[in-house]
Design a protein around this motif. Sequence first.
Motif, PDB file in Angstrom:
ATOM      1  N   ILE A  54      48.307  44.413  33.674  1.00  0.00           N
ATOM      2  CA  ILE A  54      47.483  45.568  33.281  1.00  0.00           C
ATOM      3  C   ILE A  54      46.915  46.312  34.491  1.00  0.00           C
ATOM      4  N   GLY A  55      47.267  45.865  35.692  1.00  0.00           N
ATOM      5  CA  GLY A  55      46.825  46.563  36.896  1.00  0.00           C
ATOM      6  C   GLY A  55      45.398  46.271  37.320  1.00  0.00           C
ATOM      7  N   ALA A  56      44.848  45.143  36.928  1.00  0.00           N
ATOM      8  CA  ALA A  56      43.488  44.765  37.326  1.00  0.00           C
ATOM      9  C   ALA A  56      43.542  43.971  38.627  1.00  0.00           C
ATOM     10  N   LEU A  57      42.628  44.279  39.535  1.00  0.00           N
ATOM     11  CA  LEU A  57      42.611  43.593  40.826  1.00  0.00           C
ATOM     12  C   LEU A  57      41.403  42.679  41.005  1.00  0.00           C
ATOM     13  N   GLY A  58      40.675  42.424  39.912  1.00  0.00           N
ATOM     14  CA  GLY A  58      39.518  41.541  39.993  1.00  0.00           C
ATOM     15  C   GLY A  58      39.320  40.771  38.714  1.00  0.00           C
ATOM     16  N   VAL A  59      38.745  39.571  38.857  1.00  0.00           N
ATOM     17  CA  VAL A  59      38.375  38.722  37.738  1.00  0.00           C
ATOM     18  C   VAL A  59      36.878  38.451  37.873  1.00  0.00           C
ATOM     19  N   VAL A  60      36.127  38.710  36.816  1.00  0.00           N
ATOM     20  CA  VAL A  60      34.682  38.486  36.831  1.00  0.00           C
ATOM     21  C   VAL A  60      34.351  37.344  35.888  1.00  0.00           C
ATOM     22  N   LYS A  61      33.606  36.376  36.407  1.00  0.00           N
ATOM     23  CA  LYS A  61      33.189  35.224  35.608  1.00  0.00           C
ATOM     24  C   LYS A  61      31.676  35.087  35.689  1.00  0.00           C
ATOM     25  N   GLY A  62      31.065  34.768  34.549  1.00  0.00           N
ATOM     26  CA  GLY A  62      29.640  34.500  34.510  1.00  0.00           C
ATOM     27  C   GLY A  62      29.386  33.037  34.825  1.00  0.00           C
ATOM     28  N   HIS A  74      45.378  31.344  45.399  1.00  0.00           N
ATOM     29  CA  HIS A  74      46.633  30.781  45.889  1.00  0.00           C
ATOM     30  C   HIS A  74      47.834  31.461  45.221  1.00  0.00           C
ATOM     31  N   MET A  75      47.731  31.680  43.905  1.00  0.00           N
ATOM     32  CA  MET A  75      48.847  32.273  43.163  1.00  0.00           C
ATOM     33  C   MET A  75      48.930  33.792  43.322  1.00  0.00           C
ATOM     34  N   ALA A  76      47.774  34.433  43.484  1.00  0.00           N
ATOM     35  CA  ALA A  76      47.735  35.905  43.558  1.00  0.00           C
ATOM     36  C   ALA A  76      46.630  36.338  44.516  1.00  0.00           C
ATOM     37  N   PRO A  77      46.894  36.315  45.819  1.00  0.00           N
ATOM     38  CA  PRO A  77      45.858  36.655  46.799  1.00  0.00           C
ATOM     39  C   PRO A  77      45.341  38.089  46.701  1.00  0.00           C
ATOM     40  N   ASP A  78      46.034  38.946  45.973  1.00  0.00           N
ATOM     41  CA  ASP A  78      45.591  40.334  45.804  1.00  0.00           C
ATOM     42  C   ASP A  78      44.501  40.485  44.759  1.00  0.00           C
ATOM     43  N   ILE A  79      44.239  39.445  43.984  1.00  0.00           N
ATOM     44  CA  ILE A  79      43.226  39.517  42.930  1.00  0.00           C
ATOM     45  C   ILE A  79      41.946  38.833  43.413  1.00  0.00           C
ATOM     46  N   GLY A 109      39.348  50.118  55.764  1.00  0.00           N
ATOM     47  CA  GLY A 109      38.557  49.352  54.805  1.00  0.00           C
ATOM     48  C   GLY A 109      39.398  48.801  53.670  1.00  0.00           C
ATOM     49  N   ALA A 110      38.810  47.872  52.970  1.00  0.00           N
ATOM     50  CA  ALA A 110      39.473  47.266  51.814  1.00  0.00           C
ATOM     51  C   ALA A 110      39.545  48.274  50.662  1.00  0.00           C
ATOM     52  N   ALA A 111      40.565  48.108  49.835  1.00  0.00           N
ATOM     53  CA  ALA A 111      40.729  48.978  48.670  1.00  0.00           C
ATOM     54  C   ALA A 111      39.611  48.732  47.666  1.00  0.00           C
ATOM     55  N   ARG A 112      39.169  49.773  47.018  1.00  0.00           N
ATOM     56  CA  ARG A 112      38.138  49.666  45.986  1.00  0.00           C
ATOM     57  C   ARG A 112      38.760  49.062  44.734  1.00  0.00           C
ATOM     58  N   ILE A 113      38.025  48.170  44.111  1.00  0.00           N
ATOM     59  CA  ILE A 113      38.496  47.567  42.858  1.00  0.00           C
ATOM     60  C   ILE A 113      37.950  48.407  41.714  1.00  0.00           C
ATOM     61  N   ASP A 114      38.851  49.075  40.994  1.00  0.00           N
ATOM     62  CA  ASP A 114      38.452  49.951  39.902  1.00  0.00           C
ATOM     63  C   ASP A 114      38.622  49.316  38.531  1.00  0.00           C
ATOM     64  N   HIS A 115      39.375  48.221  38.470  1.00  0.00           N
ATOM     65  CA  HIS A 115      39.673  47.604  37.173  1.00  0.00           C
ATOM     66  C   HIS A 115      39.550  46.092  37.307  1.00  0.00           C
ATOM     67  N   VAL A 116      38.691  45.502  36.471  1.00  0.00           N
ATOM     68  CA  VAL A 116      38.502  44.054  36.479  1.00  0.00           C
ATOM     69  C   VAL A 116      38.685  43.491  35.078  1.00  0.00           C
ATOM     70  N   VAL A 117      38.904  42.175  35.049  1.00  0.00           N
ATOM     71  CA  VAL A 117      39.065  41.450  33.797  1.00  0.00           C
ATOM     72  C   VAL A 117      37.936  40.435  33.682  1.00  0.00           C
ATOM     73  N   VAL A 118      37.338  40.375  32.501  1.00  0.00           N
ATOM     74  CA  VAL A 118      36.379  39.323  32.166  1.00  0.00           C
ATOM     75  C   VAL A 118      37.088  38.426  31.155  1.00  0.00           C
ATOM     76  N   PRO A 119      37.586  37.260  31.610  1.00  0.00           N
ATOM     77  CA  PRO A 119      38.358  36.400  30.713  1.00  0.00           C
ATOM     78  C   PRO A 119      37.488  35.345  30.036  1.00  0.00           C
ATOM     79  N   GLY A 120      37.960  34.852  28.915  1.00  0.00           N
ATOM     80  CA  GLY A 120      37.280  33.752  28.235  1.00  0.00           C
ATOM     81  C   GLY A 120      37.911  33.488  26.889  1.00  0.00           C
ATOM     82  N   THR A 121      37.458  32.425  26.284  1.00  0.00           N
ATOM     83  CA  THR A 121      37.918  32.091  24.943  1.00  0.00           C
ATOM     84  C   THR A 121      37.079  32.824  23.895  1.00  0.00           C
ATOM     85  N   PHE A 122      35.786  32.982  24.172  1.00  0.00           N
ATOM     86  CA  PHE A 122      34.881  33.720  23.292  1.00  0.00           C
ATOM     87  C   PHE A 122      34.959  33.191  21.857  1.00  0.00           C
ATOM     88  N   ASP A 123      34.699  31.907  21.710  1.00  0.00           N
ATOM     89  CA  ASP A 123      34.826  31.233  20.407  1.00  0.00           C
ATOM     90  C   ASP A 123      33.493  30.669  19.929  1.00  0.00           C
TER      91      ASP A 123
END
Length: 169
Positions: A90-98, A117-122, A2-16
């Motif tokens: 930071i060791g995150a394997l996921g990006v979450v976007k709303g 394309h740049m990081a197929p592991d994320i 099975g695929a590895a579990r993603i334990d750490h994700v990043v929620v990116p944004g400008t938040f302005d």
Amino acid sequence: MGAARIDHVVVPGTFDPVTLGHMDVISRTRKLFPRVTVAVAASVNKRGRGTAFTLEERVEMLRQALAEEGLSDVEVLPFTGLLVDFCHGIGALGVVKGLRAMTDFEYELQQADLNCHMAPDIESVFVMSNPKYGYVSSSIVREISSMGSDVSSLVPPCVNQRLREHYCA
């Protein structure tokens, strides 16, 4: 195997600034993943203009808003450069976007494809906006606040106070 579990994700944004829509996505992401880092982008040239608040102010507002919501276990970090490099750092394997609307989807899908394309592991994960926040954006909040109108139903209390100080000073 099975695929590895993603334990750490990043929620990116400008938040302005950070809105209740952002807070909803972060809160829901925290329910899905054991470790969440909110990555506040410097974005000095976002859409041809600077930000209303400095990077440091945006990081501080997010930390305060998350603490007020009982989400102080969510890490908030500033970043510059490529999001995939930040994630690897930071060791995150996921990006979450709303996503609020189809226009968000088109833009975010393009970004997700580029990141893949740049990081197929994320992995990219999309969280649909709560309908009550579907019309809320940082730019709308800034515009309404700059005209002296009340935005308290759109942002956390600490952000509302900072907006009043920023635009009414």
